[in-house]
Design a protein around this motif. Structure first.
Motif, PDB file in Angstrom:
ATOM      1  N   ILE A  36       0.871  -1.175   0.000  1.00  0.00           N
ATOM      2  CA  ILE A  36       0.000   0.000   0.000  1.00  0.00           C
ATOM      3  C   ILE A  36       0.915   1.233   0.000  1.00  0.00           C
ATOM      4  O   ILE A  36       1.945   1.232   0.671  1.00  0.00           O
ATOM      5  CB  ILE A  36      -0.926  -0.011   1.248  1.00  0.00           C
ATOM      6  N   MET A  74       1.468   6.205  10.837  1.00  0.00           N
ATOM      7  CA  MET A  74       0.405   5.455  10.154  1.00  0.00           C
ATOM      8  C   MET A  74       0.987   4.260   9.413  1.00  0.00           C
ATOM      9  O   MET A  74       0.419   3.161   9.417  1.00  0.00           O
ATOM     10  CB  MET A  74      -0.316   6.342   9.139  1.00  0.00           C
ATOM     11  N   THR A  76       3.654   2.626  10.146  1.00  0.00           N
ATOM     12  CA  THR A  76       3.992   1.617  11.152  1.00  0.00           C
ATOM     13  C   THR A  76       2.747   0.865  11.600  1.00  0.00           C
ATOM     14  O   THR A  76       2.747  -0.372  11.713  1.00  0.00           O
ATOM     15  CB  THR A  76       4.676   2.284  12.359  1.00  0.00           C
ATOM     16  N   GLY A  77       1.676   1.600  11.842  1.00  0.00           N
ATOM     17  CA  GLY A  77       0.427   0.965  12.273  1.00  0.00           C
ATOM     18  C   GLY A  77      -0.118   0.015  11.227  1.00  0.00           C
ATOM     19  O   GLY A  77      -0.560  -1.097  11.545  1.00  0.00           O
ATOM     20  N   MET A  78      -0.091   0.443   9.964  1.00  0.00           N
ATOM     21  CA  MET A  78      -0.595  -0.445   8.905  1.00  0.00           C
ATOM     22  C   MET A  78       0.290  -1.683   8.773  1.00  0.00           C
ATOM     23  O   MET A  78      -0.195  -2.786   8.502  1.00  0.00           O
ATOM     24  CB  MET A  78      -0.695   0.307   7.578  1.00  0.00           C
ATOM     25  N   LEU A  80       1.821  -3.134  11.215  1.00  0.00           N
ATOM     26  CA  LEU A  80       1.477  -4.030  12.330  1.00  0.00           C
ATOM     27  C   LEU A  80       0.228  -4.843  12.020  1.00  0.00           C
ATOM     28  O   LEU A  80      -0.008  -5.887  12.625  1.00  0.00           O
ATOM     29  CB  LEU A  80       1.272  -3.218  13.616  1.00  0.00           C
ATOM     30  N   CYS A  81      -0.575  -4.342  11.077  1.00  0.00           N
ATOM     31  CA  CYS A  81      -1.792  -5.066  10.676  1.00  0.00           C
ATOM     32  C   CYS A  81      -1.556  -5.931   9.443  1.00  0.00           C
ATOM     33  O   CYS A  81      -2.519  -6.443   8.860  1.00  0.00           O
ATOM     34  CB  CYS A  81      -2.911  -4.080  10.378  1.00  0.00           C
ATOM     35  N   GLY A  82      -0.308  -6.074   9.012  1.00  0.00           N
ATOM     36  CA  GLY A  82      -0.017  -7.004   7.925  1.00  0.00           C
ATOM     37  C   GLY A  82       0.232  -6.384   6.565  1.00  0.00           C
ATOM     38  O   GLY A  82       0.564  -7.089   5.610  1.00  0.00           O
ATOM     39  N   TYR A  83       0.073  -5.086   6.440  1.00  0.00           N
ATOM     40  CA  TYR A  83       0.416  -4.427   5.174  1.00  0.00           C
ATOM     41  C   TYR A  83       1.929  -4.229   5.079  1.00  0.00           C
ATOM     42  O   TYR A  83       2.623  -4.212   6.097  1.00  0.00           O
ATOM     43  CB  TYR A  83      -0.255  -3.060   5.087  1.00  0.00           C
ATOM     44  N   TYR A 116       7.016  -7.130  18.235  1.00  0.00           N
ATOM     45  CA  TYR A 116       6.513  -6.343  17.103  1.00  0.00           C
ATOM     46  C   TYR A 116       7.659  -6.070  16.131  1.00  0.00           C
ATOM     47  O   TYR A 116       8.712  -5.575  16.535  1.00  0.00           O
ATOM     48  CB  TYR A 116       5.965  -4.992  17.574  1.00  0.00           C
TER      49      TYR A 116
END
Lengths: 190, 196
Positions: A36, A74, A76-78, A80-83, A116
């Motif tokens: 992404i 953001m 980093t957050g994405m 952590l969700c697999g992106y 993480y």
């Protein structure tokens, strides 16, 4: 698959230009289900980097407001969700605004995160001074300082066309829990 | 987990710190037990929790076993507690996990997930530019992120309202929460202050 009937991975680098290799790398990344793109001028034109995304599907591009530090968080957050986010900073001077999230979070999470290991690909560039000189606040080059500040994020400066595709492929395929900062030279885009 | 359980855990940590058994900063919770219990009635196991350096209560209420949490604190990790199995991420940097919460929310929304991201912070953080841009982005894009601001009117020893010359904290959405409380502990440590 590009207009020559070849996949991005099958491209021939021997006669390829720096800009063509960047487009090939972005196209190859665009074929991955988990990638992404985030940043300013990834969906809307406006910078030299935009053209390198020509074959990246629009639904993989998130045009963001100008909030560089939040953009990196953001990303980093994405992650952590697999992106696998490709976070775009068209000039190195702009990435300075994201230094806190880069140095204290993305870079250090593999150390303090208790497991993480977000994987982010960061694109930035040292600006060309031709045909227009963007002036001193826009052509900064900070590769070495960032190497000194970062403990887990690998910094790769792309000085030649031959490096481009393999470096982006490494950044995507790596499974060592590290992110990658790739420094391009816009003078070589053409 | 009851208010008494939370207080007992924190008292045990305070005693350990004052006995010099923890060689790293701690930031104790206190005075907000009822608020936290109320908030966590709505937190699901699959939800994400993004917070700061003061996360002992939040970790306990999210389901981290007390002995596991205590081990992490004793090992010096209190200031940035992370438990991937419980989807908890914390940071010692002001507003550090707020942008990460936004990214988590974006990922959940794009995938059609039902999880919520809970972004916990204090009153000074809620006045930062990072908070405001994260909150605005979340509100405008309808991301599944809820902000919980614990307002004890202080940032370390600084009076938040005095330095901002304001009467209150940031205006939030209806489904966010600002609660006021009095922290019975110093900002960091447990009474025997160690400057760091």
């Amino acid at each position: 698959m590009n207009c020559h009937g070849r996949t991005a991975e099958q491209g021939d680098v021997s006669n390829s230009s720096y800009g063509a290799e960047l487009r090939r790398a972005m196209t190859w990344l665009g074929e991955k289900p988990d990638t992404i793109w985030l940043g300013q001028s990834c969906r809307d034109p406006g910078t030299a980097m935009y053209a390198t995304l020509a074959e990246v599907p629009m639904d993989k591009r998130i045009e963001l407001p100008v909030f560089e530090n939040t953009q990196l968080g953001m990303s980093t957050g994405m992650a952590l969700c697999g992106y696998v986010p490709i976070s775009i900073y068209p000039r190195f001077n702009f990435l300075l605004e994201a230094t806190s999230q880069l140095v204290s979070h993305l870079d250090k999470l593999p150390i303090f995160g208790n497991g993480y290991k977000p994987k982010v690909i960061i694109r930035t560039a040292i600006a060309s001074r031709k045909p227009l000189d963007p002036q001193v606040q826009h052509y900064g080059s900070f590769t070495d300082p960032f190497r000194q500040m970062l403990k887990t994020v690998e910094v790769i400066e792309l000085t030649g066309a031959h490096q481009v595709f393999d470096s982006y492929r490494k950044a995507y395929e790596r499974d060592d829990g590290r992110s990658t900062l790739l420094v391009e030279h816009t003078a070589r885009y053409a | 987990m009851t208010a008494a359980d939370l207080i007992a855990f924190e008292t045990e940590i305070a005693d350990a710190f004052n006995a010099a058994q923890i060689r790293a900063p701690i930031h104790l919770d206190g005075g907000n037990e009822e608020w936290m219990l109320k908030v966590f009635e709505h937190v699901k196991p699959e939800d994400w929790l993004c917070g700061s350096w003061r996360m002992h209560y939040a970790c306990l209420l999210k389901g981290v076993p007390p002995e596991e949490l205590k081990a992490a604190i004793m090992a010096g990790q209190s200031i940035s507690l992370c438990f991937p199995a419980h989807r908890i991420i914390s940071s010692a940097i002001v507003a550090g996990t707020l942008p990460i919460a936004v990214g988590l929310g974006m990922a959940i929304k794009r995938r059609g997930g039902t999880e919520t991201v809970w972004a916990l912070c204090g009153d000074m953080t809620a006045e930062t530019g990072t908070f405001h841009e994260c909150h605005k982005y979340v509100a405008n894009w309808g991301l599944p992120v809820r902000f919980i601001v614990a307002d004890n009117r202080k940032s370390v020893c600084t009076d938040t309202r005095l330095v901002w010359n304001s009467n209150g904290t940031a205006k939030l959405r209806l489904n966010d929460l600002v609660y006021e409380y009095e922290l019975p502990w110093p900002h960091s440590g447990a009474g025997r202050r160690v400057e760091f």
